[in-house]
Scaffold this active site. Structure first.
Site: not given
Length: 143
Positions: A54, A82
């Protein structure tokens, strides 16, 4: 393209990570029906704990658009982000996040459910079985 088709592109990236010995997570950023960034985990390759798929995709997309805000974009990622990545997604003001498999142990929903931009929408479970399978197989092979 559909969410499933874009998630397939993210799975392609996850397979690239796996081939490099990286945890197989892939991400793509879509802006106005066009993929503007493709990335996968590079934490081992770069010796950088922040080099998640990401994070790499956000940086690539920002460079492509010429600005730090991704307000017209959707992020597709094979596993629930996360808390670190979700924070970056929030700061980048990504309005839509689509993920495949949930991460019950380290996902943002457990530790930081409010970290995304307040107007962001989240869609989970897109190609969940495929996204889970590549992760489970990777760790099974590691053991």
């Amino acid at each position: 393209m559909t969410d499933e088709q874009y998630m397939q592109r993210a799975l392609d990236e996850a397979r690239k990570a796996e081939a490099k010995g990286e945890i197989p997570i892939g991400a793509v950023v879509v802006c106005k029906d066009r993929i503007i960034a493709r990335a996968h985990n590079l934490t081992e390759t770069l010796c950088d704990v922040t080099a998640h798929a990401e994070m790499q995709a956000i940086t690539m997309a920002a460079n492509e658009l010429g600005g730090k805000y991704l307000t017209d974009c959707t992020l597709y990622v094979t596993v629930e982000p996360c808390p670190m990545c979700a924070g970056a997604i929030g700061w980048a003001q990504v309005p839509r996040i689509v993920y495949g498999a949930p991460d019950e142990k380290r996902g943002f929903r457990r530790f930081a459910p409010d970290v995304l931009h307040p107007k962001a929408t989240v869609v989970g479970g897109v190609l969940e079985d495929e996204c889970r399978e590549i992760m489970q197989q990777f760790f099974k092979n590691k053991r």
